[in-house]
Motif scaffolding. Structure first.
Motif, PDB file in Angstrom:
ATOM      1  N   VAL A 189       0.776  -1.177  -0.123  1.00 56.82           N
ATOM      2  CA  VAL A 189      -0.038  -0.088  -0.038  1.00 56.82           C
ATOM      3  C   VAL A 189       0.821   1.125  -0.073  1.00 56.82           C
ATOM      4  O   VAL A 189       0.276   2.306  -0.544  1.00 56.82           O
ATOM      5  N   MET A 190       2.122   1.217   0.329  1.00 61.56           N
ATOM      6  CA  MET A 190       2.982   2.601   0.486  1.00 61.56           C
ATOM      7  C   MET A 190       3.882   2.576  -0.803  1.00 61.56           C
ATOM      8  O   MET A 190       3.905   1.604  -1.470  1.00 61.56           O
ATOM      9  N   GLU A 191       3.991   3.790  -1.009  1.00 63.30           N
ATOM     10  CA  GLU A 191       4.847   3.939  -2.250  1.00 63.30           C
ATOM     11  C   GLU A 191       6.265   3.372  -1.715  1.00 63.30           C
ATOM     12  O   GLU A 191       6.551   3.355  -0.585  1.00 63.30           O
ATOM     13  N   PRO A 192       6.992   2.918  -2.796  1.00 65.81           N
ATOM     14  CA  PRO A 192       8.313   1.965  -2.353  1.00 65.81           C
ATOM     15  C   PRO A 192       9.261   2.881  -1.774  1.00 65.81           C
ATOM     16  O   PRO A 192       9.754   2.377  -0.767  1.00 65.81           O
ATOM     17  N   VAL A 193       9.331   3.944  -2.027  1.00 67.19           N
ATOM     18  CA  VAL A 193      10.395   4.865  -1.525  1.00 67.19           C
ATOM     19  C   VAL A 193      10.110   5.234  -0.076  1.00 67.19           C
ATOM     20  O   VAL A 193      10.761   5.195   0.909  1.00 67.19           O
ATOM     21  N   VAL A 194       8.805   5.431   0.348  1.00 69.30           N
ATOM     22  CA  VAL A 194       8.210   5.619   1.510  1.00 69.30           C
ATOM     23  C   VAL A 194       8.437   4.281   2.472  1.00 69.30           C
ATOM     24  O   VAL A 194       8.794   4.530   3.743  1.00 69.30           O
ATOM     25  N   TRP A 195       8.181   3.205   1.764  1.00 71.52           N
ATOM     26  CA  TRP A 195       8.232   2.243   2.461  1.00 71.52           C
ATOM     27  C   TRP A 195       9.778   1.675   2.996  1.00 71.52           C
ATOM     28  O   TRP A 195       9.949   1.481   4.253  1.00 71.52           O
ATOM     29  N   TRP A 196      10.634   1.889   2.061  1.00 71.35           N
ATOM     30  CA  TRP A 196      11.994   1.799   2.524  1.00 71.35           C
ATOM     31  C   TRP A 196      12.498   2.680   3.545  1.00 71.35           C
ATOM     32  O   TRP A 196      13.168   2.522   4.399  1.00 71.35           O
ATOM     33  N   LEU A 197      12.018   4.049   3.374  1.00 72.40           N
ATOM     34  CA  LEU A 197      12.461   5.077   4.589  1.00 72.40           C
ATOM     35  C   LEU A 197      11.850   4.647   5.709  1.00 72.40           C
ATOM     36  O   LEU A 197      12.395   4.740   6.912  1.00 72.40           O
ATOM     37  N   ALA A 198      10.460   4.256   5.886  1.00 71.90           N
ATOM     38  CA  ALA A 198       9.809   3.801   7.228  1.00 71.90           C
ATOM     39  C   ALA A 198      10.554   2.437   7.566  1.00 71.90           C
ATOM     40  O   ALA A 198      10.370   2.138   8.792  1.00 71.90           O
ATOM     41  N   HIS A 199      10.631   1.435   7.028  1.00 73.29           N
ATOM     42  CA  HIS A 199      10.710   0.021   7.429  1.00 73.29           C
ATOM     43  C   HIS A 199      12.201  -0.543   6.978  1.00 73.29           C
ATOM     44  O   HIS A 199      12.671  -1.715   7.423  1.00 73.29           O
ATOM     45  N   GLY A 200      12.909  -0.145   6.144  1.00 72.47           N
ATOM     46  CA  GLY A 200      14.109  -0.408   5.740  1.00 72.47           C
ATOM     47  C   GLY A 200      15.425  -0.296   6.571  1.00 72.47           C
ATOM     48  O   GLY A 200      16.534  -0.513   6.331  1.00 72.47           O
ATOM     49  N   SER A 201      15.368   0.252   7.864  1.00 71.81           N
ATOM     50  CA  SER A 201      16.564   0.490   8.598  1.00 71.81           C
ATOM     51  C   SER A 201      17.312  -0.699   9.160  1.00 71.81           C
ATOM     52  O   SER A 201      18.672  -0.603   9.401  1.00 71.81           O
ATOM     53  N   SER A 202      16.660  -1.787   8.977  1.00 68.92           N
ATOM     54  CA  SER A 202      17.582  -3.106   9.275  1.00 68.92           C
ATOM     55  C   SER A 202      18.316  -3.467   8.278  1.00 68.92           C
ATOM     56  O   SER A 202      19.327  -4.303   8.286  1.00 68.92           O
ATOM     57  N   ALA A 203      18.326  -2.876   7.071  1.00 70.45           N
ATOM     58  CA  ALA A 203      19.032  -3.230   5.783  1.00 70.45           C
ATOM     59  C   ALA A 203      19.591  -1.892   5.475  1.00 70.45           C
ATOM     60  O   ALA A 203      19.211  -1.252   4.312  1.00 70.45           O
ATOM     61  N   PRO A 204      20.396  -1.171   6.105  1.00 71.54           N
ATOM     62  CA  PRO A 204      20.906   0.023   5.853  1.00 71.54           C
ATOM     63  C   PRO A 204      21.500   0.393   4.225  1.00 71.54           C
ATOM     64  O   PRO A 204      21.236   1.129   3.868  1.00 71.54           O
ATOM     65  N   THR A 205      22.394  -0.662   3.966  1.00 70.21           N
ATOM     66  CA  THR A 205      22.926  -0.437   2.466  1.00 70.21           C
ATOM     67  C   THR A 205      21.853  -0.534   1.467  1.00 70.21           C
ATOM     68  O   THR A 205      21.875  -0.034   0.435  1.00 70.21           O
ATOM     69  N   LEU A 206      21.074  -1.647   1.829  1.00 66.40           N
ATOM     70  CA  LEU A 206      19.878  -1.798   0.596  1.00 66.40           C
ATOM     71  C   LEU A 206      19.058  -0.634   0.658  1.00 66.40           C
ATOM     72  O   LEU A 206      18.585  -0.131  -0.349  1.00 66.40           O
ATOM     73  N   GLN A 207      18.801  -0.037   1.883  1.00 67.08           N
ATOM     74  CA  GLN A 207      17.920   0.934   1.968  1.00 67.08           C
ATOM     75  C   GLN A 207      18.398   2.173   1.168  1.00 67.08           C
ATOM     76  O   GLN A 207      17.703   2.966   0.341  1.00 67.08           O
ATOM     77  N   SER A 208      19.713   2.340   1.363  1.00 64.85           N
ATOM     78  CA  SER A 208      20.243   3.443   0.653  1.00 64.85           C
ATOM     79  C   SER A 208      20.146   3.425  -0.742  1.00 64.85           C
ATOM     80  O   SER A 208      19.692   4.449  -1.607  1.00 64.85           O
ATOM     81  N   LEU A 209      20.566   2.271  -1.317  1.00 67.06           N
ATOM     82  CA  LEU A 209      20.631   1.754  -2.749  1.00 67.06           C
ATOM     83  C   LEU A 209      18.995   2.156  -3.234  1.00 67.06           C
ATOM     84  O   LEU A 209      18.895   2.825  -4.126  1.00 67.06           O
ATOM     85  N   ALA A 210      18.243   1.636  -2.516  1.00 72.34           N
ATOM     86  CA  ALA A 210      16.655   1.532  -2.967  1.00 72.34           C
ATOM     87  C   ALA A 210      16.365   3.050  -3.105  1.00 72.34           C
ATOM     88  O   ALA A 210      15.355   3.374  -3.921  1.00 72.34           O
ATOM     89  N   VAL A 211      16.470   3.790  -1.779  1.00 75.78           N
ATOM     90  CA  VAL A 211      16.204   5.080  -1.781  1.00 75.78           C
ATOM     91  C   VAL A 211      16.522   5.792  -3.276  1.00 75.78           C
ATOM     92  O   VAL A 211      16.077   6.639  -3.945  1.00 75.78           O
TER      93      VAL A 211
END
Length: 105
Positions: free
Chosen positions: A68-90
């Motif tokens: 339901v969330m926009e992908p970039v918003v999801w990564w910002l909200a839930h991706g902190s346990s995968a910081p390298t992947l989160q940075s790449l995704a954003v």
């Protein structure tokens, strides 16, 4: 990432992390983007956590919000346990998509 409904729409579909062609391309991209094998190992571990819904990426809010969330918003909200992947995704998800450059040519 994908939903059960998406998988069941077509009996040939498999989750992206189980698709050979998609996995080969992901590995190729990770090798190019992360030439250092130690850093790539970290990213591969983070990707496994993401695709397997492990640790905080497997919490019910994280899983429910994927659809339901926009992908970039999801990564910002839930991706902190995968910081390298989160940075790449954003970085990738924040790129504007437009055809203006090719239209000018």
């Amino acid at each position: 990432y994908y939903s059960g409904m998406w998988l069941h729409e077509n009996p040939i579909r498999v989750p992206p992390h189980k698709d050979v062609e998609i996995s080969e391309m992901r590995i190729k991209c990770f090798k190019r983007y992360f030439p250092d094998s130690d850093e790539r190992r970290v990213v591969n571990t983070e990707y496994a956590k993401f695709s397997g819904c492990l640790e905080s990426l497997g919490e019910s809010d994280s899983i429910c919000d994927r659809g339901v969330m926009e992908p970039v918003v999801w990564w910002l909200a839930h991706g902190s346990s995968a910081p390298t992947l989160q940075s790449l995704a954003v970085k990738l998800l924040n790129q504007p998509c437009a055809s203006s450059c090719s239209e000018r040519n």
